[in-house]
Design an enzyme around this catalytic site. Structure first.
Site, PDB file in Angstrom:
ATOM      1  N   LYS A  49      23.114   6.038   8.710  1.00 12.08           N
ATOM      2  CA  LYS A  49      21.661   5.978   8.512  1.00 12.08           C
ATOM      3  C   LYS A  49      21.155   4.568   8.813  1.00 12.08           C
ATOM      4  CE  LYS A  49      21.735   9.711   5.146  1.00 12.08           C
ATOM      5  NZ  LYS A  49      21.872  10.158   3.783  1.00 12.08           N
ATOM      6  N   GLN A  93      21.474   8.664  -2.329  1.00  8.98           N
ATOM      7  CA  GLN A  93      22.578   9.332  -1.642  1.00  8.98           C
ATOM      8  C   GLN A  93      23.325  10.248  -2.618  1.00  8.98           C
ATOM      9  OE1 GLN A  93      23.048   9.191   1.618  1.00  8.98           O
ATOM     10  NE2 GLN A  93      24.869  10.453   1.617  1.00  8.98           N
ATOM     11  N   ASP A 116      13.980  12.964   1.531  1.00 12.89           N
ATOM     12  CA  ASP A 116      14.953  14.065   1.474  1.00 12.89           C
ATOM     13  C   ASP A 116      14.277  15.388   1.138  1.00 12.89           C
ATOM     14  OD1 ASP A 116      17.602  13.622   2.130  1.00 12.89           O
ATOM     15  OD2 ASP A 116      18.069  12.647   0.223  1.00 12.89           O
TER      16      ASP A 116
HETATM   17  N1  GUN Z   1      24.663  13.631   1.117  1.00  8.00           N
HETATM   18  C1  GUN Z   1      24.996  14.347   2.218  1.00  8.00           C
HETATM   19  N2  GUN Z   1      23.907  14.600   2.957  1.00  8.00           N
HETATM   20  C2  GUN Z   1      22.855  14.050   2.309  1.00  8.00           C
HETATM   21  C3  GUN Z   1      21.459  13.988   2.585  1.00  8.00           C
HETATM   22  O1  GUN Z   1      20.931  14.497   3.575  1.00  8.00           O
HETATM   23  N3  GUN Z   1      20.715  13.337   1.645  1.00  8.00           N
HETATM   24  C4  GUN Z   1      21.247  12.792   0.535  1.00  8.00           C
HETATM   25  N4  GUN Z   1      20.433  12.183  -0.325  1.00  8.00           N
HETATM   26  N5  GUN Z   1      22.536  12.827   0.257  1.00  8.00           N
HETATM   27  C5  GUN Z   1      23.328  13.453   1.145  1.00  8.00           C
END
Ligand code: GUN
Length: 279
Positions: A49, A93, A116
């Protein structure tokens, strides 16, 4: 005929568009990612990211907290970011280490900064078809289906997996496109009865090789959202080598949905920036 969906190429296109938009309008979007503990997979996801943000010109703020802190510390951090007008997107996350209440923590995020799409208002607005921020992986799946001209209206779509992050938002997005949606999960009986009749099969269950060729209709579009580690290499939930012979289109793992998820996150950050700044 090449029936492999190229998520890397599609994500590069999307990132190019996002970068151009940021530069053209002199936008200054910013994303804060909170990571708790030292989950190895999360380390990789967050690094991806960060790299992607850097590529398109989004400021990336990394906040790492040890798993020994209390829930209140995370909540105070979220509140600080909510009040910081230079921060447009906030992402916690997942998964959080055991013992943390994910729902409670996530819902402290200002919905306008919830890139998200996991807070109550964003989930509710998705169901009601109002403007909202949509979870990045489902958004990426829908973008791939759009880019590859996959017709959804009146089609039978089967989703395997019912997570808040992928399966559940996908139901709504597919319904909005007038698909007939069935959803299978760990307690479903005879999954094959559902997968076998699907024109589009989307799998997000987290089980390597869950979907074999006998479970897939001839000519189906198969989207594999799974990311599993097996013998030090990555694989999805679909037995790719055999299912590719039946599918009209199929995503590989890696190189399918994964890169689109990251690109969709960038798109959400820019969208959040624009909403907050009324651009
Ligand atoms: N863990 C795995 N994929 C994601 C995601 O798209 N967002 C978040 N916050 N955690 C994750």
């Amino acid at each position: 005929m090449n029936n492999i969906i190229d998520g890397i190429k599609a994500s590069l296109e999307l990132k190019k568009e996002i970068k151009k938009e940021i530069e053209k309008d002199n936008l200054t979007p910013s994303l804060a990612v909170i990571q708790v503990g030292d989950n190895k997979a999360s380390e990789i996801y967050v690094r991806n990211k960060q790299r992607a943000c850097c590529e398109v010109g989004i400021n990336f703020i990394s906040i790492k907290l040890p798993d020994t802190i209390s829930e209140d510390v995370i909540i105070r951090e979220i509140q600080r970011l909510n009040n910081d007008i230079s921060v447009n997107g906030i992402l916690v996350q997942l998964p959080l280490p055991n013992g943390f209440d994910e729902g409670k923590i996530i819902n402290e995020i200002n919905p306008l900064k919830d890139v998200d799409g996991l807070t109550f208002p964003n989930v509710g607005n998705l169901v009601l078809e109002n403007e909202c921020l949509v979870s990045c992986t489902p958004y990426g799946v829908m973008e791939l289906l759009r880019l590859y001209n996959v017709e959804l209206s009146g089609k039978d779509v089967c989703i395997v997996g019912r997570s808040n992050l992928v399966g559940k938002p996908l139901i709504q997005l597919l319904l909005q496109k007038d698909a007939t949606v069935s959803i299978c999960h760990s307690k479903s009986k005879n999954i094959k009865d559902y997968t076998k009749r699907a024109d589009v099969l989307i799998v997000a269950a987290g089980h390597p090789n869950l979907i074999t060729k006998d479970m897939v209709k001839d000519g189906a579009v198969v989207i594999d959202v799974g990311i599993n580690k097996e013998n030090d290499s990555l694989c999805g939930d679909v037995a790719f080598d055999e299912v590719i012979k039946k599918a009209s289109l199929i995503t590989p793992v890696p190189g399918g949905v994964g890169p689109m998820t990251v690109a969709s996150l960038l798109k959400n950050v820019v969208k959040a920036y624009k909403i907050q700044n009324r651009v």
